[in-house]
Design an enzyme around this catalytic site. Structure first.
Site, PDB file in Angstrom:
ATOM      1  N   TYR A  52       5.589 -34.986 -31.642  1.00  0.00           N
ATOM      2  CA  TYR A  52       5.449 -36.449 -31.630  1.00  0.00           C
ATOM      3  C   TYR A  52       4.147 -36.860 -32.313  1.00  0.00           C
ATOM      4  O   TYR A  52       3.125 -36.176 -32.151  1.00  0.00           O
ATOM      5  CB  TYR A  52       5.335 -36.969 -30.199  1.00  0.00           C
ATOM      6  CG  TYR A  52       6.613 -37.232 -29.456  1.00  0.00           C
ATOM      7  CD1 TYR A  52       7.649 -37.971 -30.007  1.00  0.00           C
ATOM      8  CD2 TYR A  52       6.757 -36.797 -28.133  1.00  0.00           C
ATOM      9  CE1 TYR A  52       8.801 -38.247 -29.277  1.00  0.00           C
ATOM     10  CE2 TYR A  52       7.901 -37.074 -27.395  1.00  0.00           C
ATOM     11  CZ  TYR A  52       8.919 -37.799 -27.973  1.00  0.00           C
ATOM     12  OH  TYR A  52      10.044 -38.083 -27.246  1.00  0.00           O
ATOM     13  N   GLU A  97       5.995 -39.908 -21.920  1.00  0.00           N
ATOM     14  CA  GLU A  97       5.138 -40.043 -20.737  1.00  0.00           C
ATOM     15  C   GLU A  97       3.690 -40.277 -21.162  1.00  0.00           C
ATOM     16  O   GLU A  97       2.746 -39.939 -20.458  1.00  0.00           O
ATOM     17  CB  GLU A  97       5.241 -38.823 -19.818  1.00  0.00           C
ATOM     18  CG  GLU A  97       6.533 -38.726 -19.079  1.00  0.00           C
ATOM     19  CD  GLU A  97       7.681 -38.194 -19.920  1.00  0.00           C
ATOM     20  OE1 GLU A  97       8.597 -38.981 -20.195  1.00  0.00           O
ATOM     21  OE2 GLU A  97       7.670 -37.018 -20.294  1.00  0.00           O
ATOM     22  N   ASN A 130      12.886 -43.376 -30.809  1.00  0.00           N
ATOM     23  CA  ASN A 130      13.098 -42.329 -29.815  1.00  0.00           C
ATOM     24  C   ASN A 130      13.938 -42.864 -28.670  1.00  0.00           C
ATOM     25  O   ASN A 130      13.534 -43.827 -28.025  1.00  0.00           O
ATOM     26  CB  ASN A 130      11.760 -41.835 -29.270  1.00  0.00           C
ATOM     27  CG  ASN A 130      11.945 -40.713 -28.275  1.00  0.00           C
ATOM     28  OD1 ASN A 130      12.597 -39.714 -28.580  1.00  0.00           O
ATOM     29  ND2 ASN A 130      11.426 -40.884 -27.084  1.00  0.00           N
ATOM     30  N   GLU A 131      15.076 -42.257 -28.465  1.00  0.00           N
ATOM     31  CA  GLU A 131      15.993 -42.682 -27.402  1.00  0.00           C
ATOM     32  C   GLU A 131      16.134 -44.205 -27.420  1.00  0.00           C
ATOM     33  O   GLU A 131      16.054 -44.862 -26.375  1.00  0.00           O
ATOM     34  CB  GLU A 131      15.499 -42.187 -26.033  1.00  0.00           C
ATOM     35  CG  GLU A 131      15.541 -40.678 -25.894  1.00  0.00           C
ATOM     36  CD  GLU A 131      15.158 -40.199 -24.483  1.00  0.00           C
ATOM     37  OE1 GLU A 131      14.449 -40.939 -23.771  1.00  0.00           O
ATOM     38  OE2 GLU A 131      15.577 -39.094 -24.107  1.00  0.00           O
ATOM     39  N   GLU A 160      16.342 -32.510 -26.820  1.00  0.00           N
ATOM     40  CA  GLU A 160      15.426 -32.342 -25.689  1.00  0.00           C
ATOM     41  C   GLU A 160      16.166 -31.622 -24.578  1.00  0.00           C
ATOM     42  O   GLU A 160      16.859 -32.244 -23.771  1.00  0.00           O
ATOM     43  CB  GLU A 160      14.920 -33.699 -25.163  1.00  0.00           C
ATOM     44  CG  GLU A 160      14.008 -34.433 -26.107  1.00  0.00           C
ATOM     45  CD  GLU A 160      13.362 -35.672 -25.466  1.00  0.00           C
ATOM     46  OE1 GLU A 160      13.617 -35.957 -24.279  1.00  0.00           O
ATOM     47  OE2 GLU A 160      12.603 -36.352 -26.181  1.00  0.00           O
ATOM     48  N   TYR A 212       4.324 -29.593 -16.840  1.00  0.00           N
ATOM     49  CA  TYR A 212       5.753 -29.798 -17.033  1.00  0.00           C
ATOM     50  C   TYR A 212       6.601 -28.622 -16.533  1.00  0.00           C
ATOM     51  O   TYR A 212       7.790 -28.569 -16.751  1.00  0.00           O
ATOM     52  CB  TYR A 212       6.041 -30.062 -18.514  1.00  0.00           C
ATOM     53  CG  TYR A 212       7.212 -30.991 -18.770  1.00  0.00           C
ATOM     54  CD1 TYR A 212       7.072 -32.368 -18.716  1.00  0.00           C
ATOM     55  CD2 TYR A 212       8.470 -30.470 -19.060  1.00  0.00           C
ATOM     56  CE1 TYR A 212       8.140 -33.211 -18.939  1.00  0.00           C
ATOM     57  CE2 TYR A 212       9.549 -31.312 -19.294  1.00  0.00           C
ATOM     58  CZ  TYR A 212       9.377 -32.686 -19.234  1.00  0.00           C
ATOM     59  OH  TYR A 212      10.436 -33.520 -19.473  1.00  0.00           O
TER      60      TYR A 212
END
Ligand SMILES: *[C@@H]1O[C@H](CO)[C@@H](O)[C@H](O)[C@H]1NC(C)=O
Ligand SMILES: *[C@@H]1O[C@H](CO)[C@@H](O)[C@H](O)[C@H]1NC(C)=O
Ligand SMILES: *[C@@H]1O[C@H](CO)[C@@H](O)[C@H](O)[C@H]1NC(C)=O
Ligand SMILES: *[C@@H]1O[C@H](CO)[C@@H](O)[C@H](O)[C@H]1NC(C)=O
Ligand SMILES: *[C@@H]1O[C@H](CO)[C@@H](O)[C@H](O)[C@H]1NC(C)=O
Ligand SMILES: *[C@@H]1O[C@H](CO)[C@@H](O)[C@H](O)[C@H]1NC(C)=O
Ligand SMILES: *[C@@H]1O[C@H](CO)[C@@H](O)[C@H](O)[C@H]1NC(C)=O
Length: 635
Positions: A80, A126, A184-185, A265, A332
């Protein structure tokens, strides 16, 4: 295995059987719709990729993490680009040091890793405001992520800076970027504005050319796929271990009847918010589902492969039923830990990948060394109210009603709102945020004495006592802007008036605080010899700064800082903002400190801003392992 799976296997074998007839030496990367695969230099190509965010890892560890990903058998990484990390102030761009995207791409290229680039402009991740710069909020009615003229202009300006840097790194131009994601999405955003997506497609084609593969990624529902996809952009899907993969790829097929299967993802773990139970995803499950997808010939990106850390103020937040801020660690539960250590999950994944491609020979680089430097006792520097000369060199702005962070042009961190009590309070009097306008937490003192706090969505009233004319200081904390959903226009500060008893509080002096600037300039350690520390007798409640030094011992190894029995705050070491701590909520109990931050010869300067209350022992502890999974029982 389901019939559908067998069908996909057959399709994949057909793809592999086709021999490319490209002139040797020519670099190409494309989608083969006939044979349902990608093609690299004319040959069928399947990627096994992992997500890594350079903005969450200090530059000196980039190569270490990339080599570990390569040695796991990955042939690509997914990256990203957070717009707000590079253009924090409108028109001022930073691509140096930890923000040196081209150096990161170069290291990946040297390591032998291809790149799937995700330049946004919105990235979610996030990350604070999903990567969008907070200065966009200075235009009050801008509809983010839409064809809104002002928003589109800002995006065009940014892409005109970013994309020319990217162009030489495209695989077809001699670099390593094979594909580029658009937005993105986008399908999970309510605006569903195709004109916006068309505009992004035009910009990307203009700057990167007609031959680069552009794609979209959306969640596994028809609605998300419908709003997020656009002709000319290859539609991919994302999902985790609990999804029926046959069903999910069938959905991708409805939007992309031919071409490679792609899970952009595949979730190896998950994020934590404060007060959550620590999220864990089973290593065996991850490796099993990965194997099933690779068997189908699918291209898979593991999100995350290396999570890293939300240093400073870069964490994002969610707002579903209430505002929930993401913790500082972005470990994560990924195959490489926050500190870049190979985990059992990594080795399980490597064993699966071995069945599909030749993985590099040689040993996996080991975990970096960790050291338990032990306890350091902190001492009080002073409270915020008494330190304004140092922390707010530009001084206050006067305003009848409160101004937001964005109006004050201070986008991150903490700001102080000061006024006086309009009348004598005969007893405890309610201080109310009637419109829920505290974003996100307000620490309230009267005449320097801490009286309590207000919190967005959960604590909209507290009691105050005092006499007319006494100073009311309200320190407001921005806990990270919402990064997902319809509430991403998340202004910070006091967004509406506060009411005390029957009075609207007015006539504010608003102090922008440059805490990071003061610390970067050497404060408080540089002037500690001159000014004696304030008497320890003063109460250790309310927003107070503490300082301490970790004596050098010749080693600069990674370590983890635990603030046991401290409540909530922010920590810096040698000028670097490590992020927020909140052990009273958890689940995160330790902050990651990358070794190279430490000096082997000079005293290491620790500064803590504790917002609510420090423990009498005033000790902090440097440990040799993280603790990310202890949620406090109290709610
Ligand atoms: C740019 O970012 C780097 C890395 O975070 C930082 O060290 C540097 O001070 C920044 N430059 C400017 C001009 O702000
Ligand atoms: C990427 O690495 C390859 C060798 O692996 C090299 O030929 C190429 O020039 C590199 N690309 C760039 C842009 O540095
Ligand atoms: C996935 O869904 C298919 C129907 O499309 C079904 O036949 C199969 O049993 C499901 N697989 C699992 C593991 O539930
Ligand atoms: C805050 O700091 C000021 C200046 O050092 C001091 O006079 C005051 O007593 C302090 N207040 C509290 C509550 O510690
Ligand atoms: C405020 O004080 C009143 C009177 O003492 C008490 O009844 C009330 O519970 C207090 N409210 C809060 C939010 O503490
Ligand atoms: C810590 O602060 C002291 C006093 O300003 C300074 O001399 C020293 O160099 C600092 N340590 C580091 C590692 O920068
Ligand atoms: C927390 O994680 C550690 C390993 O990092 C593990 O040993 C421990 O059992 C975990 N505790 C809980 C409550 O899950």
């Amino acid at each position: 295995m389901a019939a559908g799976v067998l069908l996909f296997v057959a399709v994949n074998l057909a793809c592999l059987a086709v021999i490319g007839n490209l002139v040797s030496g020519e670099r190409s990367f494309s989608i083969d719709y006939k044979n349902n695969c990608f093609r690299k230099n004319g040959k069928p190509f399947q990627y096994i990729s992992g997500s890594i965010h350079y903005s969450r890892i200090p530059r000196y560890y980039w190569k270490d993490r990339l080599v570990k990903m390569y040695m796991t058998g990955l042939n690509a990484i997914q990256v990203y680009v957070p717009w707000n990390f590079h253009e924090t102030v409108e028109g001022v761009h930073n691509f140096t040091g930890d923000r040196d995207l081209e150096h990161f791409l170069d290291l990946a290229n040297q390591t032998g890793l291809l790149v799937i680039l995700r330049p946004g402009p919105y990235i979610c991740a996030e990350w604070e405001m999903g990567g969008l710069p907070a200065w966009l909020l200075q235009k009050p009615n801008m509809l983010l992520r839409s064809a809104d003229t002002d928003y589109v202009q800002a995006v065009s300006n940014w892409f005109a800076v970013l994309l020319p840097k990217i162009k030489p790194w495209l695989y077809i131009n001699g670099g390593n970027i094979i594909t580029v994601q658009v937005e993105n999405e986008y399908g999970s955003y309510y605006a569903c504005d195709y004109n916006y997506m068309r505009h992004l497609r035009t910009l990307l084609r203009f700057f990167l050319g007609e031959n680069i593969v552009l794609f979209t990624t959306d969640g596994n529902t028809d609605k998300e796929m419908a709003c997020g996809t656009l002709e000319g952009l290859y539609a991919t899907i994302d999902f985790g271990t609990d999804t029926n993969i046959t069903e999910a790829f069938k959905r991708q097929r409805r939007f992309e009847p031919r071409g490679p299967l792609v899970n952009s993802e595949f979730y190896t773990g998950w994020l934590d918010h404060w007060q959550d139970q620590h999220a864990v995803v089973d290593a065996q499950k991850v490796s099993r589902v990965l194997g099933e997808m690779l068997t189908m010939g699918a291209n898979v990106n593991m999100y995350m492969f290396e999570g890293g850390t939300n240093f400073g103020y870069w964490n994002g937040a969610d707002h579903d039923t209430r505002f929930r801020s993401v913790v500082t660690s972005y470990d994560y539960d990924a195959p490489l830990s926050e500190a870049g250590d190979p985990t059992e999950k990594l080795f399980a994944i490597r064993d699966v990948i071995k069945q599909f491609r030749n993985i590099p020979s040689g040993p996996m680089p080991p975990a970096t060394p960790k050291f338990a430097y032990g306890f350091v006792t902190m001492k009080k520097v002073g409270n915020i109210s008494g330190l304004l000369n140092t922390l707010s060199p530009v001084g206050p702005v006067k305003s009848q009603y409160p101004l937001t962070f964005e109006e004050m042009k201070q986008f991150y961190g903490y700001m102080l709102y000061r006024t006086t009590l309009p009348r004598d309070l005969s007893g405890p009097t309610p201080l109310i945020s009637p419109l829920n306008g505290v974003h996100d937490r307000a620490y309230v003192s009267v005449n320097g004495v801490f009286q309590g706090l207000l919190e967005r969505d959960t604590m909209l009233v507290m009691n105050v006592t005092g006499q007319q004319g006494e100073i009311v200081d309200i320190l407001v904390e921005n806990m990270g802007r919402v990064n997902f959903g319809s509430k991403i226009s998340d202004s910070k500060g006091l967004l509406s008036n506060l009411i005390l008893g029957k009075d609207v509080l007015t006539d504010w002096k608003i102090y922008p605080l440059d805490i990071d600037g003061a610390i970067a300039g050497g404060w408080p350690h540089s002037n500690s010899k001159k000014s004696s520390p304030s008497p320890q007798k003063e109460p250790l409640v309310g927003p107070v700064f503490y300082m301490g030094t970790l004596e050098p011992n010749g080693l600069a190894w990674d370590t983890f800082l635990k603030l046991n029995e401290w409540t909530k705050g922010q920590v810096w070491i040698n000028g670097m903002n490590l992020g927020r701590y909140w052990p009273a909520k958890g689940p995160q109990q330790t902050l990651y400190i990358p070794g190279p931050l430490l000096s082997t010869t000079l005293p290491n300067n620790i500064t803590v801003l504790e917002l609510e209350g420090a423990p009498p022992h005033l000790r902090v502890l440097f440990m040799d392992r993280p603790q990310l999974n202890a949620t406090a029982d109290k709610s």
